[in-house]
Design an enzyme around this catalytic site. Structure first.
Site, PDB file in Angstrom:
ATOM      1  N   ALA A   1      37.470  40.645  42.709  1.00  0.00           N
ATOM      2  CA  ALA A   1      37.576  39.491  43.118  1.00  0.00           C
ATOM      3  C   ALA A   1      36.891  38.544  42.420  1.00  0.00           C
ATOM      4  O   ALA A   1      35.793  39.140  41.453  1.00  0.00           O
ATOM      5  CB  ALA A   1      35.602  40.466  44.245  1.00  0.00           C
TER       6      ALA A   1
ATOM      7  N   VAL B   1      35.289  42.865  38.852  1.00  0.00           N
ATOM      8  CA  VAL B   1      34.680  41.411  38.360  1.00  0.00           C
ATOM      9  C   VAL B   1      36.311  40.333  37.440  1.00  0.00           C
ATOM     10  O   VAL B   1      35.887  40.306  36.632  1.00  0.00           O
ATOM     11  CB  VAL B   1      33.290  40.777  38.119  1.00  0.00           C
ATOM     12  CG1 VAL B   1      33.201  39.529  38.156  1.00  0.00           C
ATOM     13  CG2 VAL B   1      32.370  41.652  38.794  1.00  0.00           C
ATOM     14  N   LYS B   2      36.337  39.234  39.008  1.00  0.00           N
ATOM     15  CA  LYS B   2      37.281  38.344  37.743  1.00  0.00           C
ATOM     16  C   LYS B   2      36.824  36.979  37.465  1.00  0.00           C
ATOM     17  O   LYS B   2      36.490  36.186  38.265  1.00  0.00           O
ATOM     18  CB  LYS B   2      38.650  37.818  39.154  1.00  0.00           C
ATOM     19  CG  LYS B   2      40.178  37.843  39.009  1.00  0.00           C
ATOM     20  CD  LYS B   2      41.185  37.332  40.188  1.00  0.00           C
ATOM     21  CE  LYS B   2      41.976  36.727  39.639  1.00  0.00           C
ATOM     22  NZ  LYS B   2      43.001  36.981  41.108  1.00  0.00           N
ATOM     23  N   VAL B   3      37.550  36.165  36.205  1.00  0.00           N
ATOM     24  CA  VAL B   3      36.542  35.808  35.433  1.00  0.00           C
ATOM     25  C   VAL B   3      37.544  34.824  35.615  1.00  0.00           C
ATOM     26  O   VAL B   3      38.545  35.355  34.714  1.00  0.00           O
ATOM     27  CB  VAL B   3      35.911  36.707  34.484  1.00  0.00           C
ATOM     28  CG1 VAL B   3      34.743  35.373  34.100  1.00  0.00           C
ATOM     29  CG2 VAL B   3      34.703  37.248  34.955  1.00  0.00           C
TER      30      VAL B   3
END
Length: 218
Positions: A60, A86-88
């Site tokens: 996400a 968590v996509k950064v």
């Protein structure tokens, strides 16, 4: 090699999961918009719906680009479900955010990787996954698969726990090449996964088997 599906379409995710080979899901704002999912509340509810389908590993993506806001958003996304990664993005504040989230035991996926140097920084910050974009490099005249090979060689030299998640994989050949060079994960459309099923000799052989069976059971 793990197979992730790159989509926000619930039907496609269910189809890939039912095939029995799906290890995770990646999404991004563009994929959410493609499915008509807009607004923070609706997007987060959709992430939860995806998590309810698969066993684990749903990337996400944060929308913020400044450290404090990225960290806050990353913590909120991680709270949706334990399956969330968590996509950064690979920017300066993104690297800082990956380090902070990793220190809290939250899995991360560093996206928009286009160079070996970026891959090294993400691994040093503790990223769980990095996402080098093969197809987008091919689009501008570079060999995306060469980048995967370079990162595999570099990571093999050190004790990085980061997994190489080949992204922008567009077809079955891309997928096979990723397996050949040692990518840990590929994320791709459902069509690329289903394309691995197809071979004309399989179709011909099955047709012959069925025809022979029919002859013998008249």
């Amino acid at each position: 090699m793990k197979f992730f599906i790159d989509t926000a379409n619930l039907d496609q995710i269910k189809e890939a999961y039912d095939l029995g080979v799906l290890d995770g899901v990646t999404t991004n704002p563009s994929l959410m918009a493609k499915e008509g999912i807009t607004g923070e509340e609706n997007i987060r509810a959709h992430y939860k719906a995806i998590c309810d389908i698969v066993d684990d590993k749903v990337s996400a993506e944060v929308i913020a680009t400044e450290y404090d806001a990225m960290l806050k958003e990353g913590l909120e996304l991680a709270a949706i479900d334990p399956k969330i990664v968590v996509k950064v993005p690979m920017i300066k504040d993104g690297v800082k955010t990956i380090k902070a989230l990793s220190d809290k035991g939250i899995r991360t996926n560093c996206t928009l990787i286009f160079s070996p140097g970026q891959a090294i920084l993400a691994a040093k910050a503790g990223a769980t996954y990095i996402s080098p974009f093969i197809g987008r490099l091919d689009d501008i005249g570079f060999d995306g698969m060469e980048l995967i090979e370079q990162i595999v060689d570099i990571y093999d030299n050190y004790d990085f726990g980061t997994e190489i998640l080949a992204a922008s994989v567009r077809n079955p050949l891309h997928l096979i090449k990723c397996a050949e060079v040692g990518a840990d994960v590929v994320t791709c459309p459902l069509s690329a996964i289903m394309g691995l099923l197809n071979h004309p000799l399989t179709d011909k052989g099955l047709a012959q088997f069925l025809a022979d069976y029919a002859k013998g059971n008249k």
